[in-house]
Design a protein around this motif. Structure first.
Motif, mmCIF file in Angstrom:
data_model
loop_
_atom_site.group_PDB
_atom_site.id
_atom_site.type_symbol
_atom_site.label_atom_id
_atom_site.label_comp_id
_atom_site.label_asym_id
_atom_site.label_seq_id
_atom_site.Cartn_x
_atom_site.Cartn_y
_atom_site.Cartn_z
ATOM 1 N N ALA A 70 0.839 -1.206 0.000
ATOM 2 C CA ALA A 70 0.000 0.000 0.000
ATOM 3 C C ALA A 70 0.868 1.247 0.000
ATOM 4 C CB ALA A 70 -0.899 -0.001 1.228
ATOM 5 N N ALA A 71 0.505 2.195 -0.830
ATOM 6 C CA ALA A 71 1.243 3.460 -0.858
ATOM 7 C C ALA A 71 1.032 4.190 0.457
ATOM 8 C CB ALA A 71 0.743 4.308 -2.017
ATOM 9 N N LEU A 72 1.988 5.033 0.792
ATOM 10 C CA LEU A 72 1.861 5.797 2.035
ATOM 11 C C LEU A 72 0.942 6.994 1.860
ATOM 12 C CD1 LEU A 72 5.512 5.763 3.364
ATOM 13 C CD2 LEU A 72 3.659 4.194 3.837
ATOM 14 N N GLY A 73 0.547 7.275 0.652
ATOM 15 C CA GLY A 73 -0.327 8.404 0.375
ATOM 16 C C GLY A 73 -0.089 8.832 -1.059
ATOM 17 N N PRO A 100 8.853 2.775 -7.354
ATOM 18 C CA PRO A 100 7.894 2.449 -8.418
ATOM 19 C C PRO A 100 7.549 0.965 -8.473
ATOM 20 C CG PRO A 100 10.083 2.851 -9.333
ATOM 21 C CD PRO A 100 10.168 3.166 -7.877
ATOM 22 N N ASP A 101 8.388 0.121 -7.900
ATOM 23 C CA ASP A 101 8.161 -1.319 -8.051
ATOM 24 C C ASP A 101 8.586 -2.067 -6.784
ATOM 25 O OD1 ASP A 101 7.675 -3.822 -9.110
ATOM 26 O OD2 ASP A 101 9.637 -3.957 -10.089
ATOM 27 N N PRO A 102 7.815 -1.932 -5.697
ATOM 28 C CA PRO A 102 8.206 -2.647 -4.473
ATOM 29 C C PRO A 102 8.189 -4.156 -4.697
ATOM 30 C CG PRO A 102 6.429 -1.074 -4.054
ATOM 31 C CD PRO A 102 6.568 -1.183 -5.527
ATOM 32 N N ARG A 103 9.194 -4.838 -4.217
ATOM 33 C CA ARG A 103 9.241 -6.299 -4.354
ATOM 34 C C ARG A 103 9.876 -6.890 -3.109
ATOM 35 N NH1 ARG A 103 13.481 -4.028 -7.021
ATOM 36 N NH2 ARG A 103 15.476 -5.149 -6.922
ATOM 37 N N ALA A 104 9.695 -8.169 -2.935
ATOM 38 C CA ALA A 104 10.131 -8.817 -1.692
ATOM 39 C C ALA A 104 11.648 -8.764 -1.545
ATOM 40 C CB ALA A 104 9.666 -10.266 -1.685
ATOM 41 N N LEU A 105 12.105 -8.831 -0.297
ATOM 42 C CA LEU A 105 13.536 -8.936 -0.043
ATOM 43 C C LEU A 105 14.081 -10.173 -0.756
ATOM 44 C CD1 LEU A 105 13.775 -8.177 3.791
ATOM 45 C CD2 LEU A 105 14.529 -6.710 1.917
ATOM 46 N N ASP A 106 15.312 -10.047 -1.271
ATOM 47 C CA ASP A 106 15.874 -11.156 -2.050
ATOM 48 C C ASP A 106 16.860 -12.009 -1.263
ATOM 49 O OD1 ASP A 106 17.969 -9.455 -1.776
ATOM 50 O OD2 ASP A 106 18.132 -8.930 -3.894
ATOM 51 N N PRO A 146 7.708 0.830 0.378
ATOM 52 C CA PRO A 146 6.917 1.590 -0.595
ATOM 53 C C PRO A 146 7.556 2.908 -1.004
ATOM 54 C CG PRO A 146 5.910 1.673 1.573
ATOM 55 C CD PRO A 146 7.040 0.721 1.679
ATOM 56 N N ALA A 147 8.511 3.393 -0.207
ATOM 57 C CA ALA A 147 9.105 4.700 -0.523
ATOM 58 C C ALA A 147 10.373 4.887 0.291
ATOM 59 C CB ALA A 147 8.116 5.820 -0.208
ATOM 60 N N GLY A 148 11.144 5.870 -0.112
ATOM 61 C CA GLY A 148 12.291 6.290 0.676
ATOM 62 C C GLY A 148 13.498 5.387 0.499
ATOM 63 N N ARG A 149 14.345 5.413 1.497
ATOM 64 C CA ARG A 149 15.656 4.779 1.400
ATOM 65 C C ARG A 149 15.974 4.089 2.724
ATOM 66 N NH1 ARG A 149 20.586 7.955 -1.382
ATOM 67 N NH2 ARG A 149 18.880 8.232 -2.854
ATOM 68 N N GLU A 150 16.580 2.919 2.626
ATOM 69 C CA GLU A 150 16.981 2.213 3.845
ATOM 70 C C GLU A 150 18.505 2.256 3.972
ATOM 71 O OE1 GLU A 150 15.667 -1.841 4.140
ATOM 72 O OE2 GLU A 150 16.776 -2.197 5.990
ATOM 73 N N LEU A 151 18.964 2.592 5.155
ATOM 74 C CA LEU A 151 20.392 2.558 5.461
ATOM 75 C C LEU A 151 20.633 1.434 6.449
ATOM 76 C CD1 LEU A 151 20.956 6.385 6.075
ATOM 77 C CD2 LEU A 151 21.185 5.134 3.924
ATOM 78 N N ARG A 152 21.709 0.690 6.237
ATOM 79 C CA ARG A 152 22.012 -0.416 7.155
ATOM 80 C C ARG A 152 23.398 -0.231 7.751
ATOM 81 N NH1 ARG A 152 19.535 -5.319 3.476
ATOM 82 N NH2 ARG A 152 17.332 -4.693 3.696
#
Lengths: 581, 57
Positions: free
Chosen positions: A12-15, A28-34, A103-109
């Motif tokens: 679901a989009a955040l808005g 644009p294309d969310p997909r499962a962790l690989d 769905p959006a943004g950036r993840e930092l690890r």
């Protein structure tokens, strides 16, 4: 393990793009962790040196704004981060980054942050601030509120109180942080209108990454699958001042279900929230059928003003919709005329401009029964743009008809003021009851409601954070350090309970605030409020869980903290002596 | 001073969704430029789906 083809974290989009988040933040294309989080060293949640002990670790989750992931108190050593994952919701989406299930943004690890920290130590990256810019977390060219650039923001104070440790502190390694930088538009919307989807997605992110961190520990230490089950304490130093306050809101039900879920690959999840800061703000009242309360609106308010009415519990779905009456300066009272459930109606002036909107709803309570609600949203008292509708400031009145359902109708105003730094030209409206006094004859604050109260009244009781009335969440309240007395502003559960656990925030009754860490290593500022009690309780609880405690519920946690059988909330020892300043 | 009568509340219309608070629906009405909140399943189904996804995916 994640199987290929499974769904992404939250589709679901955040808005709508461009409204809640900048358009370039949307994936644009969310997909499962690989699965690369367990195999690719650059995508690892933590470097091997920072992995917590499987027996003594406790993951700390923080949902807030602008968590300072570079800060020295979030490092194990100068170049090893303790931040396992940070979801920066409003950053430009990075197609090469690890967070492609978001769905959006950036993840930092943590591993990637560690690479930057090494470059910071070697001088290749000149300053901590450069890392925020290099990582895309701060980009002054983008149209957003640059909370991550604030010198001493809310998220910095909260996350470092919850999870900040000096380098070399042996506890630090066992308290990895998983955080979410909430989209600034969500933080700026003090009515919580945008919050449900975003908070739900954020909670899911924390749970998802906590489970994956446990799998990473198993993989690195050659432990059996699902044998590492670290507990999680999730800190949400956010709140609403209006809502049903019966645990039925979507977020409260989600938090309860998360805390009660019998996971087979993660330890217990606890959620800590602040009690709230609006006991004395006159945002909460009660109306009976035929009753009226004043509603004072200030001039120069450029934002809408929402108020919620929550009716009594009915055993069956009510047959007639609740109605409310509204009058304003120079205007006669006008009654809504809802004909059935779930309708919206507008009150307009002679020129057709809206004065107010009213939204009706009936909520089926999880524990059985029904409640009706009407949300009234008044237009600004100062138009923000030419041609925009506006209303006269002054004394408005809210009424219930004589034939309303018998019983208390809870009235609450949403908070208008926002966190420091977020743009919103708001003036806080207040309920008005001529009998209400906040000072007694000797000018002492009257911080509890008098015993003899009118049927229609403004009150201090039941002002608790409207996110915090579920069954499982832990409410953190404020005492002053010098006197040990509950802060007057601290919102109340029921008539007089300031929280499930209390801890010092303000230095004294007449000396508000405590030293808190700023964004930059070594910087500090002063801040006040129950937002700072919650992360200290989070820190304490994480320490207990790391030592093997497994309290089942609120009562057990209070007992663990030394609470007495009479229900008096225990006061935890303060951690703030550790904080610079 | 004689008080003016406002024109009165408009004919009620159905809301766009049954799940969001009035504040959420109002935000979308004012800001979303015609976009409406995506239809959602009931809170019970939504919550079950969210929690299962968090702990099982």
């Amino acid at each position: 393990m994640i199987a290929p083809g499974q769904e992404p974290l939250l589709v679901a989009a955040l808005g709508p793009p461009g409204l809640v988040l900048p358009p370039d933040a949307v994936n644009p294309d969310p997909r499962a962790l690989d699965g690369s989080d367990l195999t690719d060293p650059d995508h690892a949640y933590l470097e091997d040196a920072a992995l917590p002990d499987p027996q003594h670790g406790c993951i700390i989750g923080v949902l807030d704004d602008a968590i300072p992931f570079v800060h020295e108190r979030l490092r194990l050593s100068p170049s090893v981060s303790r931040v396992a994952a940070l979801w920066v919701q409003d950053a430009a989406f990075d197609p090469q980054g690890p967070g492609h299930d978001l769905p959006a943004g950036r993840e930092l690890r943590g591993a990637r942050i560690g690479t930057w920290l090494e470059q910071l130590q070697s001088g290749t990256i000149p300053t901590e601030d450069s890392i925020y810019r290099l990582s895309g977390v701060v980009d002054m060219a983008r149209e957003t509120t640059h909370a991550a650039g604030f010198a001493a923001g809310h998220g910095a104070a909260v996350s470092l109180l919850a999870a900040g440790h000096a380098m070399g502190d042996p506890d630090g390694r066992n308290r990895p942080l998983i955080g979410v930088n909430l989209a600034p538009r969500v933080i700026a919307d003090s009515s919580g209108g945008l919050a449900p989807r975003v908070l739900a997605a954020s909670v899911l992110f924390i749970i998802s990454r906590a489970r994956r961190l446990c799998r990473l520990i198993e993989a690195r230490r050659s432990l059996p699958p699902n044998s590492v089950r670290l507990p999680v304490v999730l800190n949400i130093s956010l709140g609403l001042t209006a809502g049903p306050r019966d645990g039925s809101s979507l977020i409260e039900r989600l938090l309860d279900q998360v805390a009660e879920y019998p996971s087979d690959d993660l330890g217990p999840v606890h959620v800590v929230l602040p009690s709230g800061n609006h006991r004395m703000a006159r945002l909460r009242g009660v109306l009976q059928p035929g009753g009226t309360l004043g509603w004072q609106l200030h001039p120069d308010d450029r934002t809408v003003t929402p108020l919620e009415v929550w009716g009594p519990v009915h055993p069956t779905r009510p047959e007639r919709p609740m109605q409310v009456g509204l009058s304003g300066p120079g205007l006669k009272r006008a009654w809504t005329a809802f004909t059935e459930d779930n309708q919206v109606t507008h009150l307009r002036d002679d020129e057709g401009h809206d004065i107010a909107r009213a939204y009706h709803g009936t909520v089926a309570l999880p524990q059985g029964g029904y409640r009706q609600t009407v949300t009234l949203v008044l237009e600004p008292t100062c138009p923000d743009k030419p041609g925009q509708g506006w209303i006269a400031p002054g004394m408005w009145h809210l009424s219930l008809p004589e034939d309303a359902a018998p019983g208390d109708h809870a009235i609450s105003l949403q908070r208008d003021e926002v966190l420091r730094g977020f743009p919103r030209e708001a003036r806080q409206s207040r309920l008005y009851d001529p009998a209400y006094r906040d000072r007694d004859d000797s000018d002492r604050a009257m911080s509890l409601d008098p015993r003899d109260q009118a049927a229609n009244r403004v009150q201090r009781g039941d002002t608790i954070n409207a996110y915090a009335t579920g069954r499982r969440t832990l409410r953190a309240g404020v005492v002053t350090r010098r006197e040990g007395s509950v802060a007057d502003y601290n919102s109340l559960i029921g008539a007089d309970l300031a929280g499930d656990l209390l801890i010092a925030v303000d230095r004294a009754v007449c000396h508000a605030g405590m030293p808190i860490c700023g964004r930059g290593s070594g910087s500090f500022s002063m801040m006040s409020g129950s937002s700072l009690a919650a992360p200290q309780v989070t820190r304490w609880l994480a320490g207990q869980l790391a030592q093997g405690a497994r309290p089942a519920d609120r009562a057990a946690i209070r007992a663990l903290a030394g609470g007495q059988p009479d229900g008096t909330p225990p006061v935890l020892p303060s951690f703030s002596d550790d904080i610079p300043g | 001073m004689e008080l003016k009568s406002p024109p009165g509340w408009s004919e009620p219309a159905p809301r766009k969704t049954t799940i969001f608070s009035g504040c959420t629906e109002d935000w979308f009405a004012r800001n979303a430029c015609g976009a409406e909140p995506a239809p959602e399943p009931t809170p019970e189904i939504l919550l079950r789906d969210l929690v299962e996804r968090a702990f099982k995916s």
